[in-house]
Every structure is written in structure tokens, then in C-alpha cells.
Design an enzyme around this catalytic site. Sequence first.
Site, PDB file in Angstrom:
ATOM      1  N   MET A 198       0.815  -1.212   0.000  1.00 25.21           N
ATOM      2  CA  MET A 198       0.000   0.000   0.000  1.00 25.21           C
ATOM      3  C   MET A 198       0.852   1.267   0.000  1.00 25.21           C
ATOM      4  SD  MET A 198      -3.293   0.701   2.249  1.00 25.21           S
ATOM      5  CE  MET A 198      -4.065  -0.651   1.441  1.00 25.21           C
ATOM      6  N   LYS A 199       1.890   1.288   0.860  1.00 21.22           N
ATOM      7  CA  LYS A 199       2.643   2.534   0.963  1.00 21.22           C
ATOM      8  C   LYS A 199       3.569   2.761  -0.220  1.00 21.22           C
ATOM      9  CE  LYS A 199       6.146   0.739   4.189  1.00 21.22           C
ATOM     10  NZ  LYS A 199       7.234   0.381   3.313  1.00 21.22           N
ATOM     11  N   GLY A 200       3.872   1.696  -0.954  1.00 22.68           N
ATOM     12  CA  GLY A 200       4.657   1.862  -2.166  1.00 22.68           C
ATOM     13  C   GLY A 200       6.088   2.272  -1.922  1.00 22.68           C
TER      14      GLY A 200
END
Lengths: 343, 259
Positions: free
Chosen positions: B140-142
Site C-alpha cells: 500500500m505505501k509503495g
Amino acid sequence: MGLLSQLKQKYKTLSIVGMAKNAGKTTALNYLIEEAMDDGVVLGITSTGRDGESCDLVTGTDKPRVFLDTGTIVSVPVKLYDMAEAGLEILCMTNYSTALGQIMLCRVAESGYVQIAGPVNTKDHKKMCGEMLAYGAEIILIDGAVDRKSIAAPDTSDAIILSTGAVLSRSMKKVVEETVHIVGLYQLPELEKGNVRELILAGQKRERIMLIKGERVELLDLKTGLSAGKFLDEAIDEDTEYIYIPGALTSSVISDIHPTKLKQVQFILKDPTKIFIDAMHWQQLRKKGFTAKVLENITVAALTVNPHAPAGYSFEHEALLKAMRSVIDGIPVIDVKLGGGVQ
Amino acid sequence: MGSHTTHSACETTTVDLTNVKPYGDTMNDGMMQLSFTLPVPYGEEANEAAKILARKMGLDEPAVVFSKDMVGFTYFVLYGKCQHTVDYSTIKVTKVEVDVMDRLECEKYITENIKRPVVIVGACSGTDAHTVGIDAIMNMKGFHEHFGLERYHGIEAVNMGSQVPNEVLIAKAIEVNADAILVSQIVTQKDVHIANLTNLAELMEAEGIRDKVILICGGPRISHELAQELGYDAGFGAHTYAEDVASFILTEIVKRKMV
């Protein structure tokens, strides 16, 4: 009469399958291309990977280039078209896309070096071979990539040429053993005509694992046999005579099956390319009483040996040929570097 | 580094793309900096060894500008003038060619063109335990302020983590009916990634799902050309973000009529 002319009478598509990377697939391909030039055979040439580049992508070693004669039908992706030294007449743009761009079918108008690539999956390959035959190719040679053996499947080609060589091992004995294992797998007996075969063929489309108990067929509610050994072990009961596995046969499929059950049932596979078990484990399984048959086996039309390994060592040409010929029955064994030598 | 004027008669101030040389202080001076370690004791002999090695590598006027005693080993920083040139004008590199959409464009593309959730399964398969690549694409945070696939509406991203056997990865992909499989390979000693990647492609062929799934590999030593050789639909090297991979998968789904 050369090897190719003999093969042409029996087969329309031939895959060149390597026992390993650098086993001499492209050398074998070039050998057949030369024969075709001498005999005036119109070839169709394609590859599951990429061919004809001068430097190997993985090992950085030199690779044989591919020289094609006028009239040859060849599959070339858009991005390699500009790199061809031969004159290529574009016959059609296909729908097969690859990492190197759409595949075009071309006819060689002026002979020269060409870089070749084909569809990455075997189903597309089969379709494309049909198109190449329609454009006038008399026989199609599909060059394999790395040690990818899926193109050996009888679905894809009529027969295969198996390339093996010193690259497999520094021990000639080991090279021969590994090669014999693969040839043995490819020639596994086909399930004889009869009730069981009919039952399997009837249910085959559903691509499920089937248990055959007398006249009864049980379809397992399992999308794949991979990592499902325990489930299979439970499903096999006293009445199970045959088990048909449509997908891959790996250690994780059978390792959890109880030895008595392993002995009791006959394993049926679609074709030998589904087997992912090495020579040693295969022997161990056989000792435990494991047996397997296939719906369709693979015709090995010829075996090519390459006594040189890119790592720098090599065997005596004659010694490797002799060792291989002494254990391989009924298949011509050729050293493509020495040339000729068809028995 | 000093001024940009030419010091030597044989050096020119303009770039010749057919004969590119390293740039140090001036155009075409060929100056390079190397750092390396030799398994020899620190001292004058060590410095000499480093310089001899540099000459063998095609570096003229090698100079050891720094060396450090590493107890039995010596670490060097060395300057030298490279004698080789590169013909930049003839270089052709095949890259994944796709119009990259950003995250919001990807989401819009899914709603308009695919109209169903897109399922992507990713893993570091085989013995590889280094998840930095797959996490950068999927988490998600990449990475570098590029959100990962888990953040995309319309994409169901399944990150299986590290050391996933190929068989387990395929079983999962079949179970969730994946549109695409992403496999990351960071460890490449003795070319283990080659054997592992081909094994995955071959197992998928055997399972009959190769033509139903978009198969993508990624990692620092992965190129698009290598992907073709190994039987993959695409290969992504370093500096790839989630949107590059997503754009390729989404356009490919539409192109192959997998909607």
C-alpha cells in the site's frame, strides 16, 4: 539422404528441445538449415525464445547466429525486424504479441542473418505453425529456449529433436544418465485403448483430477494437484485403480501419498512434459512401485550431442557419441559439430 | 572536479555519440573512479597490484588516491583514463512499450474498460527472501511516493511474500483466478533466477494456465529481452513503479479480451 529429408517425410513440425541451456539447440538448428539448403526444402523457422543474437543474454558467451536461405518462412517480432541482415518480405502481421513486439511472418527474399522470436506460450505457437504451413513451409523447426521443455508436448509439434551435451555435467556418465532419463520419460508407454482410456478422454475437457474405480469415475473438486498431496492421499481409497492428473506431476503432488496407495494406483498423465521429477527421484519412486502412463507420448526423432561446454571443458567427440549410442535405442544420435554421422 | 576546458590536443570538447568516453573533468578525458578490494596485505605492493589490474582493465595512468588496511585485505579508490569507447548511436534496447497511466487513470481505466476487479498475485519465488522489489510494487505505501497496487481501487493485490515455492504460487493464482502473476527475483548468484523463472513458466504450461495469465518478472537483473527468452510476457528492471506494471497489465487485459 540427409536427416532433414528423412524427417520431412514423417513430420510437419519439429521442436528442438534442449536438456539445458547451451546444449547446442541452435547448432542443431543450423545443421538442419544447411541440410535444407542442400536438399532444396522450404523451411519454416520459429523460436520459443529468441535466436540469432550473437551474444547470450544470460551467460554473455558467444551464440551461433542463424543464416536463412531465400524462400524460408520465418517469425520475426517488430523490434527485431530492423536488425535482420537478410532481406525480409513481410507476409502478414499476426495477433501474437511478445516482449519484443508483435510477431510478423516473413519470407526471406535475400538470404542472410536473421534474429528470430516466436510466441511465448505453446498454444499460440501451435496456431502460428499452421499459418506458416499455409504460406508454403514444408517443415517447421521450432527452436526452444533455455531448458524449456514444454514445447516438446505432442500438442505443439509432431516430434522433437533433443539436444544434449557436455554442459549438463563434467561427468560423461551423468550426461548420459540425465539424457536417458528424459528420453525414457518421453517414451513412457501410452495408456492402451479400452475402457479406462475412453473414460478419461470423455472427462478430460473438464481438466479435473479423475479417480477411476472400475466403471466409476470420480472427479475431484480440486483446481490443481499442486501442493495437494494430502488431499489426494485421502481421496484415493481401496477401489481406486487409476488416477488421471491433467496438470503437472511434481514432488508436492505425490510426496504425501501413502506408499501402499502409490503402489496400488496407476498414474495417468496427459503427456510426458507434465512430469517435473528428476532422474534420481524418479528412480526412487519406481522402486516404491510407482508406475505412470500417458495419453500421448513424445516422438524423439533424433538426439544431438555437443561435446563442448561453454565453461571450457569438453569430451572426446567419438567417446560421447559412442556412450550415447550404446544406451539409446532406435533414435539417430548425431554430433552436429562433426556433421553427418546418421546411422 | 575542475574546469570544462580542453587540456589535451587529442581531446575534443564535443560529444561524439559513435565514440562515447567517460567524462571526468573535461569532455572525452575518459576519467573513471573505481573502488574495490584485493585480498592482499596493505602496502606499496598492494597499490602496485591495484594499478596493474587497472591497466589490464584498459585504464591508462591509473592512480590509487585512497587505500585502507582491512587486515589481510586492502580497499582502494583508484582513478584512471578509460581507453575504450562505446558507439551509443547503434544501441537498441527493447523496453516494455506501454503508455503509463498514473494510479487514478488506472482506476478509471478499470471502471471504464474492464468493469470487474483485477486480481494480481505477486511473490519472491524460489529461495529468494528479498521482498524489497515486490513490496515496492505491491505494498500500500509503495516506494518513492508511488503508491503500491494494494492502494488501487479495482485491483485485488495478493502479496505472498518471500521464498514462495513456484507450485504454491501457481496453486494460489489458480485458486483466486488471477489475471496476472508478478514474480520478483533479487538474488541472482549462479543464475538461480534463470532456473527458477523458467521452472515457473514451464509449470504454468503444464497446468494449462500459461495463456490465461499475464506473466511478469522483475528485478535488478531482469530485462524485457530476457523475459522473452524465459517465456514471460514482460520483464521490468530497476526504477519500475506500480503504475508501470499496472498500466501494462490493464492494457494487456483489454488487448487480449480477458475482460
